[in-house]
Design a protein around this motif. Structure first.
Motif, PDB file in Angstrom:
ATOM      1  N   ASP A   1      41.271  43.771  42.669  1.00 43.64           N
ATOM      2  CA  ASP A   1      42.179  43.647  44.447  1.00 43.64           C
ATOM      3  C   ASP A   1      41.101  42.677  44.604  1.00 43.64           C
ATOM      4  OD1 ASP A   1      39.707  45.490  45.790  1.00 43.64           O
ATOM      5  OD2 ASP A   1      40.245  47.055  44.674  1.00 43.64           O
TER       6      ASP A   1
ATOM      7  N   VAL B   1      41.663  39.943  36.573  1.00 42.36           N
ATOM      8  CA  VAL B   1      41.981  39.916  37.316  1.00 42.36           C
ATOM      9  C   VAL B   1      41.555  41.843  38.405  1.00 42.36           C
ATOM     10  CG1 VAL B   1      44.518  40.033  37.388  1.00 42.36           C
ATOM     11  CG2 VAL B   1      43.754  41.774  36.410  1.00 42.36           C
TER      12      VAL B   1
ATOM     13  N   GLY C   1      48.499  35.045  37.844  1.00 39.09           N
ATOM     14  CA  GLY C   1      47.435  33.985  37.300  1.00 39.09           C
ATOM     15  C   GLY C   1      47.875  33.126  36.382  1.00 39.09           C
TER      16      GLY C   1
ATOM     17  N   ALA D   1      43.294  33.096  44.658  1.00 46.08           N
ATOM     18  CA  ALA D   1      42.584  32.851  43.160  1.00 46.08           C
ATOM     19  C   ALA D   1      42.030  31.688  43.093  1.00 46.08           C
ATOM     20  CB  ALA D   1      44.392  32.234  41.827  1.00 46.08           C
TER      21      ALA D   1
ATOM     22  N   CYS E   1      45.025  47.727  46.461  1.00 45.33           N
ATOM     23  CA  CYS E   1      46.326  47.179  45.507  1.00 45.33           C
ATOM     24  C   CYS E   1      47.096  48.373  44.845  1.00 45.33           C
ATOM     25  CB  CYS E   1      46.118  46.007  44.622  1.00 45.33           C
ATOM     26  SG  CYS E   1      45.801  44.925  45.851  1.00 45.33           S
TER      27      CYS E   1
ATOM     28  N   ALA F   1      48.816  36.541  46.052  1.00 44.11           N
ATOM     29  CA  ALA F   1      47.320  36.566  46.645  1.00 44.11           C
ATOM     30  C   ALA F   1      46.136  35.718  46.016  1.00 44.11           C
ATOM     31  CB  ALA F   1      46.957  36.697  44.816  1.00 44.11           C
TER      32      ALA F   1
ATOM     33  N   GLN G   1      51.196  42.220  38.917  1.00 47.55           N
ATOM     34  CA  GLN G   1      51.181  41.467  39.261  1.00 47.55           C
ATOM     35  C   GLN G   1      50.673  39.669  39.193  1.00 47.55           C
ATOM     36  OE1 GLN G   1      53.741  42.085  43.210  1.00 47.55           O
ATOM     37  NE2 GLN G   1      54.438  43.924  41.912  1.00 47.55           N
ATOM     38  N   PHE G   2      49.158  40.241  39.726  1.00 49.91           N
ATOM     39  CA  PHE G   2      48.624  38.932  39.777  1.00 49.91           C
ATOM     40  C   PHE G   2      47.960  38.149  37.967  1.00 49.91           C
ATOM     41  CE2 PHE G   2      46.197  41.409  43.694  1.00 49.91           C
ATOM     42  CZ  PHE G   2      47.209  41.436  44.055  1.00 49.91           C
TER      43      PHE G   2
ATOM     44  N   LEU H   1      41.414  36.646  40.695  1.00 50.68           N
ATOM     45  CA  LEU H   1      42.398  37.157  41.813  1.00 50.68           C
ATOM     46  C   LEU H   1      42.492  38.312  41.544  1.00 50.68           C
ATOM     47  CD1 LEU H   1      46.483  36.030  41.026  1.00 50.68           C
ATOM     48  CD2 LEU H   1      44.141  36.289  38.872  1.00 50.68           C
ATOM     49  N   ASP H   2      42.627  38.796  42.604  1.00 54.14           N
ATOM     50  CA  ASP H   2      43.017  38.862  44.093  1.00 54.14           C
ATOM     51  C   ASP H   2      41.459  38.581  45.107  1.00 54.14           C
ATOM     52  OD1 ASP H   2      43.795  37.497  46.611  1.00 54.14           O
ATOM     53  OD2 ASP H   2      43.634  40.396  46.903  1.00 54.14           O
TER      54      ASP H   2
ATOM     55  N   HIS I   1      50.226  45.517  41.815  1.00 56.41           N
ATOM     56  CA  HIS I   1      50.255  44.538  41.690  1.00 56.41           C
ATOM     57  C   HIS I   1      49.330  43.721  41.394  1.00 56.41           C
ATOM     58  CE1 HIS I   1      51.489  46.622  46.182  1.00 56.41           C
ATOM     59  NE2 HIS I   1      52.104  46.176  46.223  1.00 56.41           N
ATOM     60  N   LEU I   2      48.609  44.544  40.538  1.00 57.06           N
ATOM     61  CA  LEU I   2      47.478  44.408  40.071  1.00 57.06           C
ATOM     62  C   LEU I   2      47.995  43.403  38.695  1.00 57.06           C
ATOM     63  CD1 LEU I   2      43.965  46.576  39.624  1.00 57.06           C
ATOM     64  CD2 LEU I   2      44.249  44.583  40.680  1.00 57.06           C
TER      65      LEU I   2
END
Lengths: 344, 344
Positions: free
Chosen positions: A233, A231, A164, A130, A152, A128, A159-160, A144-145, A156-157
């Protein structure tokens, strides 16, 4: 203390070496603990021959700002961007030539080359982008992202959020930075299906002590500074960032137009000059240049393509701080901890 | 010329009648062709008894700003919001009591009640919220959707483009306003799957002469004024709008803080006062208050809940202009033409 080594793609950005090299020179002067690995064409690097704490690495090709990703990936195998990223790859003894890499080149190419050359951290599907944006508290909000991933999933969110948190923890030294989920309202029931699912994952990760989840936030919270991290997408993040840039540009242009409208207003601008200068400094987005590409097995930082030397030096400083505070280990550790706790 | 009749929910907004009634009074004074149908509690309406070109309609209940949609829809059957929207429903002779309705109340409730009471236009699945934002050309960009629909298909985005074109054509009298599709890059290959599909539909509608499609635009184009209309899903639109509001708030606060920082800077602010006033007027978002709920069988306009009387009067003016220029017929006609041309 050990030197922090940054690999710099000297050819990237709208202005290329005319912008990157003065920035590097000034950065070296102000950072006695920094070592730079300058990557670019031989004729360009020649001027840096006598600089202290520098390694010069030649690369014969340049990824242009509008080159398709495919071209950068499959054809230009000796591009300055590619060679700069390669400095992060460990050799057989597990030692890399640089601790972080900075480029102002083509974002798509930088992301694709970084993924290809470095691979992602275990447990991360997609890297991602950031970046820190100034907020009303006088600090900054890390968002991010910002455009690497346009579609996304809830995972994924999450993970961000984890990546972050590692970034802000490393750079700001806040142990438990707060995370907000960008949404169209604060209530849990608001938003798209993906966002609602992401909210559940983030609440669970908060309960497990992996992140410090504040809850949903709205677009204005980015600039209010409601949370340390926001956070979203990559589609939403990119649009929000560019909308903000567009508005800032419009306001700046109108302020200038009003002060330049007549002799009288020009005179009043003169009187207000120190104030306007301080104001300009406070909202100067150049100070916030340097987006992190998170989730890779190496620290890659992206400078705005239109950066000037001052702005590029800010990006070098961000990369330097991230490397100095072992951001990479931080990301690895946080992601591993979250994965270990996740239901299988 | 016939009077244009606006139904006003006098109870809506953070300040309620203390804000709406002064706005209505001032609006009536400046619009001799306007007739207002004021809806609210009897005690509130009493002060408007002697006003010219006014009808007073009592409603015993009020939808509060934080009432759940369900409550507004199923329980508060005599709310001022509901009664105001009902003024748009035609009677047995096909005549309605008002040409447009304006409320500063709860957005979710206003949308739900409007859909329930008025129904959507044939060919429109979901109403959208459209608002004008100031841009660098000195004009405005109409953006939709701003939050009514968080998950949109490509077909919905096409419908937004058609309805937005009708709105701008009616209000600005541009016959063929340009439409941009909000994306993360200008290239056709950019964006999510839905966006790419929407791009194809929009290009086909352009080829068929139904809309004037410019192509993809980015977040900054909203404030550059690259196109007259920008279409996006409600999640993205809402975040972009609120991010812009947040940034504008931050810049305003910082400008104020810098000018108020010392006696010297206060003095320079005094010198710069006329310039700062003109600047403030140019970027004053209150002038752009009044979002259209498009796609309904009736013209409903939403004022910002935090509107002051000046701002609410701007929303009344927008609704008045839309009704005066037969926006409803325009939307019907454009949607019908697009549907007729669409492949079955």
């Amino acid at each position: 203390m050990q030197l922090v080594r940054l690999a710099v793609d000297c050819m990237g950005g709208d202005q290329g070496p005319a912008m990157t090299l003065p920035a590097c020179k000034s950065f070296l002067a102000s950072h006695p603990q920094a070592h730079l690995v300058l990557v670019g064409r031989a004729d360009v690097l020649a001027q840096a021959k006598a600089w202290p704490r520098c390694t010069l690495v030649e690369a014969t090709e340049v990824v242009e700002m509008h080159d398709p990703v495919e071209l950068a990936l499959r054809r230009k195998k000796d591009s300055s961007m590619r060679v700069a990223i390669s400095q992060l790859k460990p050799d057989e003894q597990g030692r890399a030539s640089a601790d972080a890499c900075v480029s102002a080149g083509n974002t798509g190419a930088l992301m694709a080359l970084s993924r290809y050359l470095l691979k992602t951290v275990d447990g991360i599907d997609r890297p991602a982008i950031a970046s820190a944006l100034p907020n009303q508290t006088g600090g900054s909000t890390t968002v991010l992202d910002l455009g690497a991933n346009v579609d996304c999933s809830a995972e994924h969110l999450l993970q961000f959020a984890v990546m972050g948190s590692a970034l802000v923890a490393a750079i700001s030294e806040k142990a438990a930075p707060t995370v907000g989920l960008l949404n169209v309202g604060e209530e849990v029931i608001k938003g798209s299906e993906v966002i609602k699912q992401a909210g559940e994952l983030l609440r669970a990760a908060h309960a497990a002590g992996q992140i410090n989840f504040h809850g949903n936030v709205e677009g204005n919270d980015i600039f209010k500074g409601t949370t340390d991290i926001v956070v979203c997408d990559g589609f939403v993040g990119n649009v929000a960032l560019k909308a903000a840039e567009g508005l800032a540009g419009m306001i700046g242009a109108q302020l200038k137009a009003e002060f330049g409208a007549s002799w009288l207003s020009k005179l009043s601008a003169l009187a207000a000059l120190p104030v306007l200068r301080r104001f300009k400094h406070r909202v100067d987005h150049r100070r916030f240049n340097g987006a992190a590409l998170l989730g890779l097995r190496g620290l890659v930082f992206k400078s705005h393509g239109s950066a000037d030397a001052f702005s590029f030096e800010c990006a070098l400083t961000r990369a330097y701080e991230a490397a100095r505070h072992d951001l990479l280990d931080g990301v690895h550790a946080r992601v591993a901890a979250t994965l270990a706790a996740a239901p299988q």
